[in-house]
Design a protein around this motif. Structure first.
Motif: not given
Length: 501
Positions: A216-245
């Protein structure tokens, strides 16, 4: 790029308070990890402490039991020895007639009494206490008789027989003591088994629980890291209209806010770039039109008869102005795509006729290079924006003509597959370099292939073609080719699914 200072301060004005608040009271990612480790280890620590207390209780009880068993065993031997010493002293006094020998009896009697008193102080069982009291009564009776008859040794003969039940009581007391020791040992073994069972049950119950908490704590710890990774990948692909949270601890949420600020900055820069392209393209288009018309008038001899060399120069100026105009139109088309101004007007269109029109437009350059066009395109009706599809086919054919050597063969064929039109074009060039395959559709990207042409493209043709294809619900891909040549495939839906809904 001078907009950093004021713009950043302006964008950060509303978030300055929250940023300072986040820095003042951080709930850090490290604290979350430490709390997770502590919570996962807590059940195991409790189990270890409980096991330690159980083992300590068992050891303490074992120590007391061993001590008491040793004391009882020792006291039983002492009692038996003293009874034997008292009996021996009485016999010797009776046989030898020497009353001084009774001193040994009285010494043994005192030791017997002190040993019995010491045994009474132990935690004896009821049966042991009764046997010990019985021995004391028998010994006191014998002691009273001996004290009364100590001056007449002959009278002691009758007292010798009274030591028999005393010896029997001592043996019984010793036997009962050993039996009780064995029973105590058995109880301790049962306790040890119970403690082992309890520890094993705790481990079986707590280890899966600890693993579950760790998961459970691994998921809790990995969730924000996955969000950050997805945000960086999304920006790298040029999809800049989606807000990052980013959820999680405050320091990671703050990092998410900074990434979102970076996204907004990149979006503004992208908009500035698009506006710049639009303005420059429009500003260049007007004087370029005048240059092209002037070159055309010179080439036609309107301003006077030209020599052969002058005619050649005027033709070069006219041809290059046309090429430059096409590049500017590419920039305008790309700018329109980026600002979502390229609306589609879909009508049924014949793909074969679109291809014929494009071939007619490029007939001169095809003939100048001596290229052979191998066409196999049936009459396929497609719901599409005819002008946009013509731009796609024109860009694909222009690339094929540009990269094919003189006298080469360009193959074009189309087919219908599962309610989709598949349009393929294969040139006779050297193909696309492996390094360029992933980037060939990126805007402004120029491949490594060196051309003999003195006019270089903008690198927007394939980008515009891909955007138009995606807008139609189709795709453009570079097909892996075993032989030489670049093989591009356009796939389009035959029917307009959006219009039929």
């Amino acid at each position: 790029m001078v907009v950093h200072g004021d713009t950043v301060r302006q964008e950060n004005g509303t978030g300055a308070t929250s940023s300072s608040r986040l820095r003042r009271k951080p709930k850090s990612f490290l604290k979350l990890i430490l709390f997770g480790f502590a919570l996962v280890g807590l059940p195991l620590i409790i189990a270890l402490i409980n096991s330690a207390f159980s083992i300590d209780r068992l050891a303490d009880q074992s120590r007391r039991a061993v001590y008491q068993a040793a004391q009882i065993a020792h006291g039983s031997r002492v009692l038996a020895d003293e009874i034997a010493a008292m009996e021996r002293a009485v016999r010797q006094t009776h046989i030898l007639g020497d009353t001084s020998l009774l001193e040994n009896y009285f010494r043994a009697h005192k030791k017997f009494e002190s040993t019995a008193t010491s045994l009474f102080e132990l935690s004896l069982h009821t049966e042991q206490k009764q046997l010990l009291e019985q021995m004391q009564l028998l010994e006191e009776s014998i002691f009273g008789n001996v004290s009364a008859m100590k001056q007449s040794p002959e009278a002691l003969r009758d007292l010798v027989g009274k030591f028999v039940p005393l010896r029997d009581s001592a043996r019984t007391f010793s036997a009962v003591g050993y039996a009780l020791i064995e029973r105590e040992v058995g109880e301790m073994q049962d306790m040890a088994g119970d403690a082992r069972f309890t520890v094993g049950w705790q481990l079986l119950a707590l280890i899966p629980f600890a693993i579950l908490l760790a998961f459970i704590f691994s998921l809790r710890i990995a969730h924000p890291i996955r969000q950050i990774d997805e945000a960086i990948r999304t920006m790298g692909e040029g999809a800049l209209f989606k807000a990052i949270r980013v959820d999680g601890p405050q320091d990671l949420r703050y990092l998410g806010e900074r990434l979102d600020w970076l996204r907004r900055r990149l979006l503004k820069l992208e908009e500035q770039k698009t506006r710049f392209l639009q303005h420059v393209s429009h500003e260049l288009k007007t004087p370029l039109t005048a240059m092209r018309e002037g070159a055309d008038l010179l080439a036609e001899g309107v301003a006077g008869e030209l020599t052969e060399e002058q005619q050649r120069i005027a033709t070069i100026l006219y041809n290059n102005s046309i090429q430059l105009q096409r590049r500017i139109e590419d920039l305008l088309s790309y700018s329109a795509l980026q600002t979502e101004k390229a609306a589609l007007v879909k009508r049924p269109a014949n793909l074969a006729k679109i291809l014929d029109a494009v071939l007619q437009d490029q007939n001169l350059i095809i003939m100048s290079k001596g290229l052979k066009i191998d066409v196999s395109c049936p009459e396929l009706m497609v719901d599409c924006d005819k002008q946009k599809i013509k731009v796609i086919v024109d860009n694909l054919l222009s690339n094929a003509v540009k990269f094919s050597p003189a006298g080469g063969c360009i193959k074009i064929w189309a087919s219908e597959v599962d309610e989709m039109v598949r349009f393929d074009i294969l040139d006779a060039g050297a193909g696309v370099d492996e390094v360029d395959r992933e980037k060939v559709f990126e805007p402004f990207y120029q491949g490594r292939q060196v051309l003999d042409s003195h006019i270089k493209g903008t690198g927007l043709g394939l980008s515009i073609a891909r955007e138009y294809a995606l807008a139609h619900g189709g795709t453009i891909e570079l097909v892996q080719q075993a032989t030489n040549g670049a093989h591009f495939r356009l796939t389009l839906p035959i029917r307009d699914m959006e219009g039929t809904l």
